[in-house]
Design a protein around this motif. Structure first.
Motif, PDB file in Angstrom:
ATOM      1  N   SER A 227       0.814  -1.213   0.000  1.00 40.11           N
ATOM      2  CA  SER A 227       0.000   0.000   0.000  1.00 40.11           C
ATOM      3  C   SER A 227       0.849   1.266   0.000  1.00 40.11           C
ATOM      4  O   SER A 227       0.334   2.364  -0.226  1.00 40.11           O
ATOM      5  CB  SER A 227      -0.925   0.013   1.224  1.00 40.11           C
ATOM      6  OG  SER A 227      -0.178   0.159   2.428  1.00 40.11           O
ATOM      7  N   ASP A 228       2.141   1.120   0.259  1.00 36.96           N
ATOM      8  CA  ASP A 228       3.049   2.276   0.284  1.00 36.96           C
ATOM      9  C   ASP A 228       3.539   2.554  -1.130  1.00 36.96           C
ATOM     10  O   ASP A 228       4.085   1.673  -1.793  1.00 36.96           O
ATOM     11  CB  ASP A 228       4.238   1.994   1.210  1.00 36.96           C
ATOM     12  CG  ASP A 228       5.046   3.235   1.539  1.00 36.96           C
ATOM     13  OD1 ASP A 228       5.357   4.005   0.597  1.00 36.96           O
ATOM     14  OD2 ASP A 228       5.372   3.438   2.717  1.00 36.96           O
TER      15      ASP A 228
ATOM     16  N   LYS B 235      -0.786  -6.009   2.782  1.00 39.38           N
ATOM     17  CA  LYS B 235      -1.709  -4.864   2.753  1.00 39.38           C
ATOM     18  C   LYS B 235      -2.257  -4.619   1.351  1.00 39.38           C
ATOM     19  O   LYS B 235      -2.549  -3.484   0.967  1.00 39.38           O
ATOM     20  CB  LYS B 235      -1.023  -3.602   3.304  1.00 39.38           C
ATOM     21  CG  LYS B 235      -0.376  -3.796   4.676  1.00 39.38           C
ATOM     22  CD  LYS B 235       0.234  -2.526   5.210  1.00 39.38           C
ATOM     23  CE  LYS B 235       1.009  -2.786   6.505  1.00 39.38           C
ATOM     24  NZ  LYS B 235       1.627  -1.569   7.074  1.00 39.38           N
ATOM     25  N   ALA B 236      -2.378  -5.703   0.570  1.00 42.26           N
ATOM     26  CA  ALA B 236      -2.874  -5.591  -0.802  1.00 42.26           C
ATOM     27  C   ALA B 236      -4.344  -5.199  -0.847  1.00 42.26           C
ATOM     28  O   ALA B 236      -4.843  -4.780  -1.892  1.00 42.26           O
ATOM     29  CB  ALA B 236      -2.655  -6.914  -1.548  1.00 42.26           C
ATOM     30  N   ASP B 237      -5.042  -5.331   0.296  1.00 45.50           N
ATOM     31  CA  ASP B 237      -6.446  -4.919   0.340  1.00 45.50           C
ATOM     32  C   ASP B 237      -6.598  -3.408   0.183  1.00 45.50           C
ATOM     33  O   ASP B 237      -7.683  -2.921  -0.148  1.00 45.50           O
ATOM     34  CB  ASP B 237      -7.076  -5.359   1.667  1.00 45.50           C
ATOM     35  CG  ASP B 237      -6.300  -4.845   2.880  1.00 45.50           C
ATOM     36  OD1 ASP B 237      -5.069  -5.047   2.921  1.00 45.50           O
ATOM     37  OD2 ASP B 237      -6.928  -4.241   3.776  1.00 45.50           O
ATOM     38  N   LYS B 238      -5.507  -2.667   0.409  1.00 45.83           N
ATOM     39  CA  LYS B 238      -5.548  -1.208   0.275  1.00 45.83           C
ATOM     40  C   LYS B 238      -5.131  -0.753  -1.118  1.00 45.83           C
ATOM     41  O   LYS B 238      -4.998   0.434  -1.377  1.00 45.83           O
ATOM     42  CB  LYS B 238      -4.634  -0.568   1.329  1.00 45.83           C
ATOM     43  CG  LYS B 238      -5.040  -0.902   2.760  1.00 45.83           C
ATOM     44  CD  LYS B 238      -4.074  -0.296   3.764  1.00 45.83           C
ATOM     45  CE  LYS B 238      -4.462  -0.687   5.189  1.00 45.83           C
ATOM     46  NZ  LYS B 238      -3.512  -0.137   6.203  1.00 45.83           N
ATOM     47  N   SER B 239      -4.893  -1.715  -2.017  1.00 50.95           N
ATOM     48  CA  SER B 239      -4.496  -1.405  -3.384  1.00 50.95           C
ATOM     49  C   SER B 239      -5.688  -1.563  -4.321  1.00 50.95           C
ATOM     50  O   SER B 239      -6.825  -1.774  -3.885  1.00 50.95           O
ATOM     51  CB  SER B 239      -3.363  -2.338  -3.831  1.00 50.95           C
ATOM     52  OG  SER B 239      -3.860  -3.658  -4.002  1.00 50.95           O
TER      53      SER B 239
ATOM     54  N   ILE C 161      -7.804 -10.825  -4.024  1.00 53.13           N
ATOM     55  CA  ILE C 161      -6.706 -11.303  -3.172  1.00 53.13           C
ATOM     56  C   ILE C 161      -7.249 -12.421  -2.295  1.00 53.13           C
ATOM     57  O   ILE C 161      -8.445 -12.451  -1.985  1.00 53.13           O
ATOM     58  CB  ILE C 161      -6.104 -10.171  -2.307  1.00 53.13           C
ATOM     59  CG1 ILE C 161      -7.181  -9.503  -1.441  1.00 53.13           C
ATOM     60  CG2 ILE C 161      -5.364  -9.168  -3.118  1.00 53.13           C
ATOM     61  CD1 ILE C 161      -6.620  -8.553  -0.410  1.00 53.13           C
ATOM     62  N   PRO C 162      -6.408 -13.370  -1.909  1.00 53.76           N
ATOM     63  CA  PRO C 162      -4.973 -13.459  -2.216  1.00 53.76           C
ATOM     64  C   PRO C 162      -4.724 -13.835  -3.665  1.00 53.76           C
ATOM     65  O   PRO C 162      -5.569 -14.453  -4.308  1.00 53.76           O
ATOM     66  CB  PRO C 162      -4.493 -14.568  -1.275  1.00 53.76           C
ATOM     67  CG  PRO C 162      -5.709 -15.433  -1.081  1.00 53.76           C
ATOM     68  CD  PRO C 162      -6.881 -14.506  -1.072  1.00 53.76           C
ATOM     69  N   ARG C 163      -3.574 -13.445  -4.169  1.00 49.36           N
ATOM     70  CA  ARG C 163      -3.169 -13.762  -5.532  1.00 49.36           C
ATOM     71  C   ARG C 163      -1.755 -14.327  -5.508  1.00 49.36           C
ATOM     72  O   ARG C 163      -0.839 -13.700  -4.976  1.00 49.36           O
ATOM     73  CB  ARG C 163      -3.217 -12.520  -6.415  1.00 49.36           C
ATOM     74  CG  ARG C 163      -2.799 -12.781  -7.852  1.00 49.36           C
ATOM     75  CD  ARG C 163      -2.717 -11.496  -8.658  1.00 49.36           C
ATOM     76  NE  ARG C 163      -4.031 -10.874  -8.801  1.00 49.36           N
ATOM     77  CZ  ARG C 163      -4.220  -9.764  -9.510  1.00 49.36           C
ATOM     78  NH1 ARG C 163      -3.190  -9.159 -10.095  1.00 49.36           N
ATOM     79  NH2 ARG C 163      -5.431  -9.246  -9.613  1.00 49.36           N
TER      80      ARG C 163
ATOM     81  N   LEU D  80       3.295 -13.508  -3.487  1.00 53.02           N
ATOM     82  CA  LEU D  80       1.949 -13.621  -2.941  1.00 53.02           C
ATOM     83  C   LEU D  80       1.444 -12.245  -2.542  1.00 53.02           C
ATOM     84  O   LEU D  80       2.126 -11.503  -1.836  1.00 53.02           O
ATOM     85  CB  LEU D  80       1.949 -14.543  -1.709  1.00 53.02           C
ATOM     86  CG  LEU D  80       0.611 -14.690  -0.976  1.00 53.02           C
ATOM     87  CD1 LEU D  80      -0.417 -15.375  -1.865  1.00 53.02           C
ATOM     88  CD2 LEU D  80       0.795 -15.465   0.323  1.00 53.02           C
ATOM     89  N   TYR D  81       0.254 -11.900  -3.014  1.00 50.20           N
ATOM     90  CA  TYR D  81      -0.419 -10.666  -2.613  1.00 50.20           C
ATOM     91  C   TYR D  81      -1.457 -11.052  -1.559  1.00 50.20           C
ATOM     92  O   TYR D  81      -2.341 -11.871  -1.820  1.00 50.20           O
ATOM     93  CB  TYR D  81      -1.090 -10.002  -3.818  1.00 50.20           C
ATOM     94  CG  TYR D  81      -0.112  -9.523  -4.864  1.00 50.20           C
ATOM     95  CD1 TYR D  81       0.319  -8.191  -4.885  1.00 50.20           C
ATOM     96  CD2 TYR D  81       0.391 -10.400  -5.826  1.00 50.20           C
ATOM     97  CE1 TYR D  81       1.234  -7.755  -5.838  1.00 50.20           C
ATOM     98  CE2 TYR D  81       1.311  -9.966  -6.782  1.00 50.20           C
ATOM     99  CZ  TYR D  81       1.724  -8.646  -6.786  1.00 50.20           C
ATOM    100  OH  TYR D  81       2.629  -8.220  -7.730  1.00 50.20           O
ATOM    101  N   MET D  82      -1.357 -10.459  -0.370  1.00 48.78           N
ATOM    102  CA  MET D  82      -2.216 -10.865   0.737  1.00 48.78           C
ATOM    103  C   MET D  82      -2.547  -9.680   1.633  1.00 48.78           C
ATOM    104  O   MET D  82      -2.020  -8.566   1.451  1.00 48.78           O
ATOM    105  CB  MET D  82      -1.554 -11.977   1.547  1.00 48.78           C
ATOM    106  CG  MET D  82      -0.298 -11.537   2.301  1.00 48.78           C
ATOM    107  SD  MET D  82       0.470 -12.881   3.267  1.00 48.78           S
ATOM    108  CE  MET D  82      -0.767 -13.171   4.535  1.00 48.78           C
ATOM    109  N   ALA D  83      -3.409  -9.908   2.608  1.00 49.62           N
ATOM    110  CA  ALA D  83      -3.758  -8.898   3.614  1.00 49.62           C
ATOM    111  C   ALA D  83      -3.721  -9.581   4.973  1.00 49.62           C
ATOM    112  O   ALA D  83      -4.711 -10.159   5.421  1.00 49.62           O
ATOM    113  CB  ALA D  83      -5.131  -8.307   3.328  1.00 49.62           C
TER     114      ALA D  83
END
Length: 439
Positions: free
Chosen positions: A311-312, A342-346, A351-353, A359-362
């Motif tokens: 997310s940064d 923190k991919a949920d903020k993108s 997700i997950p992917r 891995l993209y996760m939250a």
């Protein structure tokens, strides 16, 4: 060209009031982000930022870091906003600290000292406190000159046998005391390091893979650790401090993780998971050296989980900083999985992917935990082989070993002993090949 930014209010606060000063030479494309990070570091060190002053200048002034005219402006604004300390964005030389302190009439520190302050506040264990004290004394030692300017350095009291001034004598005493204390601290840390090495060798003998979480500070490593501990660690009291702040945890924590029972009946693929101190741009070299024994958990890992705050907007720079720090620690060649947390903020729709070791996760939502464990198991158990083993009943210790350190696929009690069909490390299959019926 000079630029001054006045930031934050001047309300009442018990926090130390500081003025931040930055020098933009035009060489750092991430300068603005670096100043934002400096502000976050100051707040993490329990300091109230009263303002930010920036100067644009082609090169560093060797005497004052910033231009002499800017020094006067900093002094005036510090008095105006009630600042009690002035913090500079980059490492200052001992001479610059001395010269600036003399001109500003205020304590002067830099990014390095700010990070040391945070570490001193966060240190909880004896080892962490010793490491922080060592780093701080190593930082102070070359900066002792100029700290005793209120004492004469032109000679002793009239009639004295000594030709040294009181300031010079005091300086030498301070230096000796600091050097002696550093020597004492290093001996204590060596003893703790030996104990840690014994524990590490004990874990290595078990052949259970070792995995380490690494990454920029506040990327979510502790959150991931707690998610795995809560689901697969066997005890919720093994969780660690989890907080949205820079350097929330300093200590390396190691936990046993095994996903047995989560749709994996009959399998046993445990691993040790270590959470390590986060990295940051311009992490003080003395701090890295002081924490080297703790960070050695990274060097001995079979797999690294590189956690990134997706997310940064500056996550690519943070990736680079972590890669460079790992190289410095001698861990650059260890296999790794990159976790974009923190991919949920993108803007990702799903997700997950999973990708190729990505891995993209939250983690805060528990989203992607199972996928991460699966990826870890696939990586650290890639060198597994299947073996059929027949063990006499008097070899119960070997049976127990395979039950603890292998995936038992079949188990049968026969007249001549216990037959096991296991998925185990190739070295274990070779070690007990005399009992193997087939491989």
């Amino acid at each position: 060209m000079q630029k001054t930014l006045y930031a934050t209010g001047m309300g009442e606060s018990n926090e130390a009031k500081v003025l931040l000063v930055g020098l933009d030479t035009g060489e750092d494309s991430e300068f603005e982000h670096s100043m934002e990070e400096l502000k976050s570091l100051a707040e993490a060190a329990c300091k109230k930022v009263m303002g930010i002053i920036i100067q644009h200048m082609g090169k560093v002034n060797q005497t004052f870091y910033i231009g002499s005219g800017k020094v006067e402006e900093v002094r005036e604004y510090a008095a105006q906003c009630g600042a009690e300390e002035v913090v500079f964005d980059n490492a200052l030389s001992p001479g610059q600290v001395r010269n600036l302190g003399r001109e500003l009439k205020l304590p002067v520190s830099d990014r390095t000292n700010l990070i040391l302050d945070i570490f001193a506040l966060r240190a909880r264990t004896r080892e962490a406190r010793l490491q922080v004290e060592t780093a701080r004394l190593q930082y102070i030692l070359p900066r002792l000159v100029g700290m005793r300017e209120n004492l004469s350095r032109q000679g002793g009291v009239s009639g004295s046998m000594s030709s040294k001034g009181a300031g010079e004598t005091k300086l030498e005493l301070d230096r000796r005391k600091i050097e002696h204390r550093i020597s004492e601290l290093k001996k204590e840390l060596e003893e703790i390091s030996r104990t840690r090495e014994i524990m590490r060798k004990k874990r290595s003998r078990s052949r259970i893979p070792k995995v380490a979480l690494v990454g920029y500070t506040n990327a979510g490593k502790s959150t991931i650790m707690n998610q795995l501990v809560n689901r697969y660690g066997g005890s919720r009291d093994k969780t660690i401090l989890e907080k949205d702040m820079l350097f929330a945890t300093l200590d390396t924590n190691v936990r046993y993780i095994c996903a047995e029972g989560e749709g994996k009946q009959g399998e046993n693929k445990p691993f040790f998971l270590a959470d390590t101190v986060g990295f940051i741009n311009n992490l003080p070299h003395d701090l890295v050296k002081a924490f080297r024994s703790t960070l050695e958990e990274i060097r001995y890992a079979d797999l690294l989980i590189h956690v990134v705050d997706f997310s940064d907007e500056h996550y690519r720079q943070q990736l680079k900083v972590t890669d460079e720090t790992l190289e410095e620690l001698g861990a650059g060649g260890i296999p790794r999985i990159i976790v974009y947390n923190k991919a949920d903020k993108s803007e990702l729709e799903e997700i997950p992917r999973r990708g190729d070791r990505q891995l993209y996760m939250a983690a805060s939502l528990g989203c992607g935990t199972e996928e991460l464990v699966e990826m870890i198991e696939e990586c650290v158990y890639a060198d597994r082989v299947e073996a059929e083993i027949l063990l006499p009943y008097d070899k119960g210790n070997i049976v127990s070993y395979f039950m603890d350190n292998a995936t038992v696929l079949e188990q049968e009690y026969r007249e001549e002993g216990v037959r096991l069909r296991v998925s185990c490390h190739k070295n274990d299959a070779d070690k007990y090949c005399e009992y193997c019926a087939c491989l």
